[in-house]
Design an enzyme around this catalytic site. Structure first.
Site, PDB file in Angstrom:
ATOM      1  N   HIS A  19       0.857  -1.200   0.000  1.00  0.00           N
ATOM      2  CA  HIS A  19       0.000   0.000   0.000  1.00  0.00           C
ATOM      3  C   HIS A  19       0.895   1.254   0.000  1.00  0.00           C
ATOM      4  O   HIS A  19       0.969   1.984   0.987  1.00  0.00           O
ATOM      5  CB  HIS A  19      -0.866  -0.077   1.260  1.00  0.00           C
ATOM      6  CG  HIS A  19      -1.981   0.910   1.364  1.00  0.00           C
ATOM      7  ND1 HIS A  19      -1.837   2.257   1.137  1.00  0.00           N
ATOM      8  CD2 HIS A  19      -3.281   0.722   1.692  1.00  0.00           C
ATOM      9  CE1 HIS A  19      -2.992   2.855   1.334  1.00  0.00           C
ATOM     10  NE2 HIS A  19      -3.884   1.951   1.671  1.00  0.00           N
ATOM     11  N   GLU A  24      -0.895   1.410  -5.375  1.00  0.00           N
ATOM     12  CA  GLU A  24      -0.662   0.185  -4.615  1.00  0.00           C
ATOM     13  C   GLU A  24      -0.597  -1.030  -5.539  1.00  0.00           C
ATOM     14  O   GLU A  24      -1.471  -1.220  -6.387  1.00  0.00           O
ATOM     15  CB  GLU A  24      -1.795  -0.008  -3.605  1.00  0.00           C
ATOM     16  CG  GLU A  24      -2.039   1.227  -2.749  1.00  0.00           C
ATOM     17  CD  GLU A  24      -3.342   1.151  -1.953  1.00  0.00           C
ATOM     18  OE1 GLU A  24      -3.745   0.039  -1.589  1.00  0.00           O
ATOM     19  OE2 GLU A  24      -3.948   2.202  -1.713  1.00  0.00           O
TER      20      GLU A  24
HETATM   21  C1  BG6 Z   1      -6.896   2.359   0.387  1.00  0.00           C
HETATM   22  C2  BG6 Z   1      -8.349   2.038   0.283  1.00  0.00           C
HETATM   23  O1  BG6 Z   1      -6.139   1.334  -0.150  1.00  0.00           O
HETATM   24  O2  BG6 Z   1      -6.565   2.515   1.770  1.00  0.00           O
HETATM   25  C3  BG6 Z   1      -9.147   3.166   0.905  1.00  0.00           C
HETATM   26  O3  BG6 Z   1      -8.725   1.834  -1.063  1.00  0.00           O
HETATM   27  C4  BG6 Z   1      -8.711   3.399   2.334  1.00  0.00           C
HETATM   28  O4  BG6 Z   1     -10.533   2.886   0.838  1.00  0.00           O
HETATM   29  C5  BG6 Z   1      -7.217   3.603   2.369  1.00  0.00           C
HETATM   30  O5  BG6 Z   1      -9.386   4.528   2.863  1.00  0.00           O
HETATM   31  C6  BG6 Z   1      -6.642   3.797   3.770  1.00  0.00           C
HETATM   32  O6  BG6 Z   1      -7.032   2.775   4.618  1.00  0.00           O
HETATM   33  P1  BG6 Z   1      -6.642   2.808   6.138  1.00  0.00           P
HETATM   34  O7  BG6 Z   1      -7.275   1.601   6.766  1.00  0.00           O
HETATM   35  O8  BG6 Z   1      -5.133   2.754   6.213  1.00  0.00           O
HETATM   36  O9  BG6 Z   1      -7.158   4.105   6.694  1.00  0.00           O
END
Ligand code: BG6
Length: 300
Positions: free
Chosen positions: A169, A273
């Protein structure tokens, strides 16, 4: 034995050293002639990567939490075994447990060309089995060189097929989200998470951010390039073993609701990602291994 003492045997003096980082989390600091990096054992999380002579490639939030059980905001969270909310149990932690688990060092070495290789490993434990009752070995192989290469390796050590989602991510550091373009996704189909999960097709070769953007691109192995017009820098994301690419920027309103993210930080980050999610989820036969790799480099 403390975590630091346990890891000191892996150290490479002046190149790869362990120390106590923010929140008491164990961090591996890498300083080679090619690049520097900071990697937390919490989540096998690459928080910083800076090739020598370059500005940082990864964005880290100044508001990030650093605490056991909490995800780090920025860098490269490792997402496994589900992406986003769990499909049938929304009360489970978003994006799975890999990013909040403590990983072990399995190998650490320096190559003659100056690149540093580290392999981190996560085995099932009582906490992972309570959330996901499956047997596996998860490895994150990281190479810190002029490029950052990350490979998530999933081994199915159970007797039944393993079905999982995964993502690296990656948060990129950019000068201004309103000015950059992500190239490479023209024609790809995506799920628009900001529009009731509607399935759409990317119409342009210059994906620009003009509002909250949360797109899950499916069936694309394309190389993506972030073009930062203000700095003239390009960041190239090459990948393998990955059929999905997720592009995310929370924009103004969502940023304001995120406790671990500054109100104005949406301007200086975007996520591209490397993933296998939704209909690209992996089904792995017993005894089989799956590798998903991303290679990130800056270019001018
Ligand atoms: C992204 C998702 O990969 O991660 C989003 O597609 C999400 O929907 C974002 O808001 C962040 O997620 P988190 O759990 O780290 O706040």
């Amino acid at each position: 034995m403390s975590s630091l003492a346990a890891h000191s045997r892996w150290e490479i003096p002046e190149i790869a050293t362990f120390s106590e980082g923010p929140g008491g989390l164990t961090q591996l600091l890498i300083t080679s002639p090619l690049a520097s990096a900071r990697i937390f054992l919490h989540g096998a999380h690459v928080a910083e990567f800076q090739p020598t002579g370059e500005a940082p490639v990864l964005f880290m939030s100044a508001e990030s939490l650093f605490a056991s059980g909490k995800a780090i905001r920025g860098g490269v969270p490792v997402i496994f075994p589900w992406f986003g909310a769990h499909s049938s149990r929304p009360e489970l932690p978003a994006h799975g447990f890999a990013r909040t688990s403590t990983w072990e060092v399995e190998a650490l070495s320096a190559r003659p060309d100056g690149a540093v290789l580290v392999t981190l490993r996560l085995d099932p434990n009582a906490a992972t089995r309570a959330l996901w009752p499956h047997e596996f070995i998860l490895r994150h192989e990281i190479i810190v060189g002029t490029a950052l290469e990350m490979t998530l390796v999933v081994e199915n050590t159970s007797t039944a097929p393993l079905v999982f989602e995964e993502a690296l991510h990656t948060y990129f550091a950019i000068s201004d989200a309103r000015e950059i373009a992500v190239r490479g996704l023209h024609g790809a189909e995506y799920i628009d998470k900001t529009d009731n999960q509607t399935c759409k097709r990317e119409e342009t070769d210059f994906l620009r951010f003009t509002s909250e953007t949360d797109r899950v691109f499916l069936q694309t192995e394309a190389v993506c390039t972030l073009e930062d017009t203000q700095t003239g820098r390009r960041i190239v994301v090459e990948k393998s073993g990955s059929a999905s690419t997720v592009v995310w920027n929370p924009w103004i309103a969502k940023a304001a609701t995120m406790r671990d993210f500054g109100d104005d930080e949406w301007l200086h980050m975007c996520c591209v990602e490397t993933a296998n999610v939704a209909t690209d989820a992996i089904t792995l036969a017993p005894g089989a291994t799956h590798r998903m790799a991303a290679r990130l480099r800056a270019a001018h």
